[in-house]
Scaffold this motif. Sequence first.
Motif, PDB file in Angstrom:
ATOM      1  N   GLY A 197       0.804  -1.220   0.000  1.00 20.00           N
ATOM      2  CA  GLY A 197       0.000   0.000   0.000  1.00 20.00           C
ATOM      3  C   GLY A 197       0.832   1.262   0.000  1.00 20.00           C
ATOM      4  N   GLY A 198       0.124   2.390  -0.017  1.00 19.86           N
ATOM      5  CA  GLY A 198       0.748   3.691  -0.179  1.00 19.86           C
ATOM      6  C   GLY A 198       1.625   4.108   0.983  1.00 19.86           C
ATOM      7  N   GLN A 199       1.333   3.624   2.210  1.00 19.90           N
ATOM      8  CA  GLN A 199       2.142   4.066   3.348  1.00 19.90           C
ATOM      9  C   GLN A 199       3.584   3.607   3.227  1.00 19.90           C
ATOM     10  OE1 GLN A 199      -0.040   1.610   3.609  1.00 19.90           O
ATOM     11  NE2 GLN A 199       0.937  -0.089   4.685  1.00 19.90           N
ATOM     12  N   ILE A 200       3.807   2.474   2.561  1.00 20.83           N
ATOM     13  CA  ILE A 200       5.173   1.980   2.382  1.00 20.83           C
ATOM     14  C   ILE A 200       5.919   2.871   1.393  1.00 20.83           C
ATOM     15  CG2 ILE A 200       6.578   0.025   1.637  1.00 20.83           C
ATOM     16  CD1 ILE A 200       5.144  -0.443   4.258  1.00 20.83           C
ATOM     17  N   ASP A 201       5.220   3.322   0.352  1.00 19.84           N
ATOM     18  CA  ASP A 201       5.853   4.241  -0.615  1.00 19.84           C
ATOM     19  C   ASP A 201       6.241   5.548   0.058  1.00 19.84           C
ATOM     20  OD1 ASP A 201       5.516   2.388  -2.646  1.00 19.84           O
ATOM     21  OD2 ASP A 201       3.554   3.173  -3.229  1.00 19.84           O
ATOM     22  N   ARG A 202       5.368   6.069   0.926  1.00 20.15           N
ATOM     23  CA  ARG A 202       5.679   7.318   1.629  1.00 20.15           C
ATOM     24  C   ARG A 202       6.879   7.128   2.565  1.00 20.15           C
ATOM     25  NH1 ARG A 202       0.067   7.277   2.069  1.00 20.15           N
ATOM     26  NH2 ARG A 202       0.116   6.826   4.320  1.00 20.15           N
ATOM     27  N   PHE A 203       6.947   5.981   3.182  1.00 21.03           N
ATOM     28  CA  PHE A 203       8.067   5.653   4.063  1.00 21.03           C
ATOM     29  C   PHE A 203       9.368   5.646   3.269  1.00 21.03           C
ATOM     30  CE2 PHE A 203      10.627   2.126   6.030  1.00 21.03           C
ATOM     31  CZ  PHE A 203      10.963   2.777   7.199  1.00 21.03           C
ATOM     32  N   ALA A 204       9.343   5.005   2.097  1.00 23.61           N
ATOM     33  CA  ALA A 204      10.546   4.933   1.261  1.00 23.61           C
ATOM     34  C   ALA A 204      10.975   6.317   0.795  1.00 23.61           C
ATOM     35  CB  ALA A 204      10.297   4.016   0.071  1.00 23.61           C
ATOM     36  N   ARG A 205      10.022   7.135   0.392  1.00 25.16           N
ATOM     37  CA  ARG A 205      10.353   8.494  -0.052  1.00 25.16           C
ATOM     38  C   ARG A 205      10.968   9.302   1.092  1.00 25.16           C
ATOM     39  NH1 ARG A 205       5.306   8.218  -2.694  1.00 25.16           N
ATOM     40  NH2 ARG A 205       4.337   9.587  -1.151  1.00 25.16           N
ATOM     41  N   SER A 206      10.486   9.070   2.317  1.00 24.00           N
ATOM     42  CA  SER A 206      11.041   9.773   3.480  1.00 24.00           C
ATOM     43  C   SER A 206      12.488   9.364   3.717  1.00 24.00           C
ATOM     44  CB  SER A 206      10.202   9.464   4.725  1.00 24.00           C
ATOM     45  OG  SER A 206       8.861   9.848   4.546  1.00 24.00           O
ATOM     46  N   LEU A 207      12.790   8.074   3.542  1.00 27.95           N
ATOM     47  CA  LEU A 207      14.160   7.600   3.706  1.00 27.95           C
ATOM     48  C   LEU A 207      15.075   8.196   2.645  1.00 27.95           C
ATOM     49  CD1 LEU A 207      13.551   3.799   4.471  1.00 27.95           C
ATOM     50  CD2 LEU A 207      14.166   5.589   6.098  1.00 27.95           C
ATOM     51  N   VAL A 208      14.609   8.250   1.391  1.00 24.76           N
ATOM     52  CA  VAL A 208      15.408   8.817   0.308  1.00 24.76           C
ATOM     53  C   VAL A 208      15.703  10.293   0.594  1.00 24.76           C
ATOM     54  CG1 VAL A 208      15.434   9.418  -2.148  1.00 24.76           C
ATOM     55  CG2 VAL A 208      14.569   7.178  -1.421  1.00 24.76           C
ATOM     56  N   ALA A 209      14.680  11.013   1.027  1.00 18.34           N
ATOM     57  CA  ALA A 209      14.864  12.434   1.331  1.00 18.34           C
ATOM     58  C   ALA A 209      15.898  12.615   2.445  1.00 18.34           C
ATOM     59  CB  ALA A 209      13.534  13.061   1.735  1.00 18.34           C
ATOM     60  N   ALA A 210      15.829  11.787   3.478  1.00 18.97           N
ATOM     61  CA  ALA A 210      16.790  11.885   4.576  1.00 18.97           C
ATOM     62  C   ALA A 210      18.202  11.572   4.099  1.00 18.97           C
ATOM     63  CB  ALA A 210      16.386  10.936   5.713  1.00 18.97           C
ATOM     64  N   ALA A 211      18.320  10.572   3.230  1.00 17.48           N
ATOM     65  CA  ALA A 211      19.639  10.198   2.710  1.00 17.48           C
ATOM     66  C   ALA A 211      20.258  11.329   1.889  1.00 17.48           C
ATOM     67  CB  ALA A 211      19.511   8.932   1.858  1.00 17.48           C
ATOM     68  N   LYS A 212      19.419  12.070   1.192  1.00 15.41           N
ATOM     69  CA  LYS A 212      19.898  13.185   0.361  1.00 15.41           C
ATOM     70  C   LYS A 212      20.016  14.496   1.131  1.00 15.41           C
ATOM     71  CE  LYS A 212      18.036  11.395  -4.018  1.00 15.41           C
ATOM     72  NZ  LYS A 212      17.073  11.647  -5.144  1.00 15.41           N
ATOM     73  N   GLY A 213      19.613  14.473   2.395  1.00 13.01           N
ATOM     74  CA  GLY A 213      19.662  15.690   3.173  1.00 13.01           C
ATOM     75  C   GLY A 213      18.551  16.665   2.829  1.00 13.01           C
ATOM     76  N   GLU A 214      17.480  16.161   2.238  1.00  7.75           N
ATOM     77  CA  GLU A 214      16.349  16.998   1.843  1.00  7.75           C
ATOM     78  C   GLU A 214      15.279  16.996   2.933  1.00  7.75           C
ATOM     79  OE1 GLU A 214      16.857  15.945  -2.940  1.00  7.75           O
ATOM     80  OE2 GLU A 214      15.094  15.236  -1.812  1.00  7.75           O
ATOM     81  N   PRO A 215      14.373  17.978   2.917  1.00 13.36           N
ATOM     82  CA  PRO A 215      13.293  18.004   3.913  1.00 13.36           C
ATOM     83  C   PRO A 215      12.386  16.782   3.773  1.00 13.36           C
ATOM     84  CG  PRO A 215      13.482  20.122   2.779  1.00 13.36           C
ATOM     85  CD  PRO A 215      14.336  19.163   2.020  1.00 13.36           C
ATOM     86  N   THR A 216      11.739  16.426   4.861  1.00 14.33           N
ATOM     87  CA  THR A 216      10.784  15.320   4.833  1.00 14.33           C
ATOM     88  C   THR A 216       9.639  15.663   3.884  1.00 14.33           C
ATOM     89  OG1 THR A 216      11.276  14.758   7.125  1.00 14.33           O
ATOM     90  CG2 THR A 216       9.209  13.924   6.229  1.00 14.33           C
ATOM     91  N   PRO A 217       9.251  14.734   2.992  1.00 19.60           N
ATOM     92  CA  PRO A 217       8.106  14.999   2.104  1.00 19.60           C
ATOM     93  C   PRO A 217       6.870  15.387   2.907  1.00 19.60           C
ATOM     94  CG  PRO A 217       9.236  12.989   1.453  1.00 19.60           C
ATOM     95  CD  PRO A 217       9.840  13.414   2.748  1.00 19.60           C
ATOM     96  N   GLU A 218       5.996  16.161   2.294  1.00 23.12           N
ATOM     97  CA  GLU A 218       4.820  16.675   2.998  1.00 23.12           C
ATOM     98  C   GLU A 218       3.968  15.562   3.597  1.00 23.12           C
ATOM     99  OE1 GLU A 218       0.912  19.465   2.035  1.00 23.12           O
ATOM    100  OE2 GLU A 218       2.700  19.616   0.794  1.00 23.12           O
ATOM    101  N   ASP A 219       3.863  14.444   2.886  1.00 23.99           N
ATOM    102  CA  ASP A 219       3.057  13.322   3.383  1.00 23.99           C
ATOM    103  C   ASP A 219       3.930  12.206   3.951  1.00 23.99           C
ATOM    104  OD1 ASP A 219       4.223  12.500   1.035  1.00 23.99           O
ATOM    105  OD2 ASP A 219       2.418  11.539   0.227  1.00 23.99           O
ATOM    106  N   GLY A 220       5.202  12.545   4.290  1.00 22.90           N
ATOM    107  CA  GLY A 220       6.149  11.525   4.729  1.00 22.90           C
ATOM    108  C   GLY A 220       6.200  11.362   6.230  1.00 22.90           C
ATOM    109  N   TYR A 221       7.234  10.661   6.659  1.00 19.54           N
ATOM    110  CA  TYR A 221       7.417  10.349   8.071  1.00 19.54           C
ATOM    111  C   TYR A 221       8.653  11.063   8.598  1.00 19.54           C
ATOM    112  CZ  TYR A 221       4.065   6.630   7.093  1.00 19.54           C
ATOM    113  OH  TYR A 221       2.952   5.937   6.704  1.00 19.54           O
ATOM    114  N   GLY A 222       8.511  11.668   9.801  1.00 22.63           N
ATOM    115  CA  GLY A 222       9.627  12.359  10.421  1.00 22.63           C
ATOM    116  C   GLY A 222      10.135  11.617  11.630  1.00 22.63           C
ATOM    117  N   GLY A 223      11.068  12.221  12.338  1.00 25.48           N
ATOM    118  CA  GLY A 223      11.612  11.584  13.526  1.00 25.48           C
ATOM    119  C   GLY A 223      13.040  11.120  13.314  1.00 25.48           C
ATOM    120  N   GLU A 224      13.741  10.991  14.401  1.00 26.62           N
ATOM    121  CA  GLU A 224      15.152  10.615  14.367  1.00 26.62           C
ATOM    122  C   GLU A 224      15.367   9.262  13.695  1.00 26.62           C
ATOM    123  OE1 GLU A 224      17.469   9.348  18.065  1.00 26.62           O
ATOM    124  OE2 GLU A 224      17.914  11.494  17.925  1.00 26.62           O
TER     125      GLU A 224
END
Length: 550
Positions: A171-198
């Motif tokens: 489902g879609g929550q896994i895609d949002r999780f993956a996008r959040s990880l990619v953003a963190a790896a690139k040093g980019e802000p968390t996607p608007e519909d993504g997951y935050g936290g340390e």
Amino acid sequence: MTPSDLAFLIRESAHAVLDAHDLDVSVLPETATVERPRNPEHGDYATNIAMQVAKKAGVNPRELATWLVDTLAADDAIDEASVAGPGFINIRLAAAAQGEIVAKILAAGDDFGGSDLYAGQKVNLEFVSANPTGPIHLGGTRWAAVGDSLGRVLEANGAEVTREYYFNDHGGQIDRFARSLVAAAKGEPTPEDGYGGEYIGQIAARVMEQQPGVLDLSPEETQETFRAEGVEMMFEHIRTSLHEFGVDFDVYFHENSLFESGAVERAVEKLKNDGALYESKGAWWLRSTDYGDDKDRVVIKSDGDAAYIAGDIAYVADKFDRGHSLAIYMLGADHHGYIARLKAAAAALGYDADQVEVLIGQMVNLLREGKSVRMSKRAGTVITLDDLVEAIGIDGARYSLVRSSVDSSLDIDLALWESQSSDNPVYYVQYGHARLCSIDRKAREAGVTADDADLSLLTHEREGDLIRTLGEFPSVVRTAAELREPHRVARYAEELAGVFHRFYDSCQILPKAGEQAEPIHASRLALAGASRQVLANALRLVGVSAPERM
């Protein structure tokens, strides 16, 4: 004689009385109601069976009660039986019959409190099932504690329980999780519909450590790598947190497997063939209103994709195809709508809707100095299982979550559960067990044993209170299983600890220094041993340790 033993005796006596007076014995209930009177001066136990059946049998309640009292009083286990009011019966047990409870507990040991209520039943108990997109939050933590305790209570009543975690990896929550990880790896802000936290940054760093060139791949390959690696790392953290919390599962069921194996497709085709699905506006709908739901549900959307309920339907079928006779789902506060749809899914597939039970748990709030604790360093916006354990320990966390009905929201005062005082419920109960273990150690040092103890000597008021409380444990465990309410066991443990402490304050268990051991000391030591056993059994059922020293 335990309350259940007494209930059996009362029913058998009532059967004999009705039969002797040519009255209809079929009016008798399967089990006689036995309760503790509010005023102990009225007796040890009371029953309303005469009032319950008299009208049906065609006799005056008080007259029937009088006949029954005469029969009960003739039994050696009954010291006194009397009629009260319009037909209540108060009963006082003979001292020897009370002592039988102690002997029964000591003989049964770890098994005391259990029954064969659900013998032969295979129960699928699904709980926690948090999305693998972050650490387990407080709501999931509550289900971890309550679900594991419920499994223990059901097993104590003879059920074969499969503890199951439904892994939402489709489902879609896994895609949002993956996008959040990619953003963190690139040093980019968390996607608007993504997951935050340390934890997002930590997992992203681990993925890059294991896959050094991951960011050099195509965007699609990068996304897929972070999805596959990240989900597995997150879920491993979830499994580890649960294991350390004392919660392990027999089955980790992957939602995606229902689609990969064709189970969803097969379930949909079966429902189509059975006429349980109909087509409208290009979509396929489940006739769920035929089974008590408030509206029909889309199963296959007009674009051909499966709706979320399609996986639910296949999952219901899978549970029963594995031979389970009962499927219990433990869901969060926002899942009330799932009750009707899951039952509808089961009924449409040809199963009994009553074989599906859905328990809804309410929210948990942490308080410190009367103010809500809201932020978590790990997860950013929610408090996690790890946060709670770090604050008040595993035993405190489990007990605080289990001891209240899941039907209501729960406030946990961290200062209370951190304290080592009688105000802290888990400390109070565990201290009772540790005190009982200390008594046992001192008895061995003094050479005092409970061997051949004369249990009929236990006639002190506090001894009677403690014995009767101990005797109630099997009915508490049975009721907790029947009502799916393990909090009853925790509350009982607190009551038992209180009754024991009062007994301890009033009755000298061991001889004082320089005194010879008397028969009463052996009897009280046996009572203390029974109390220790039942407290340990109760703590085990709620998944909390029973320390021998504190």
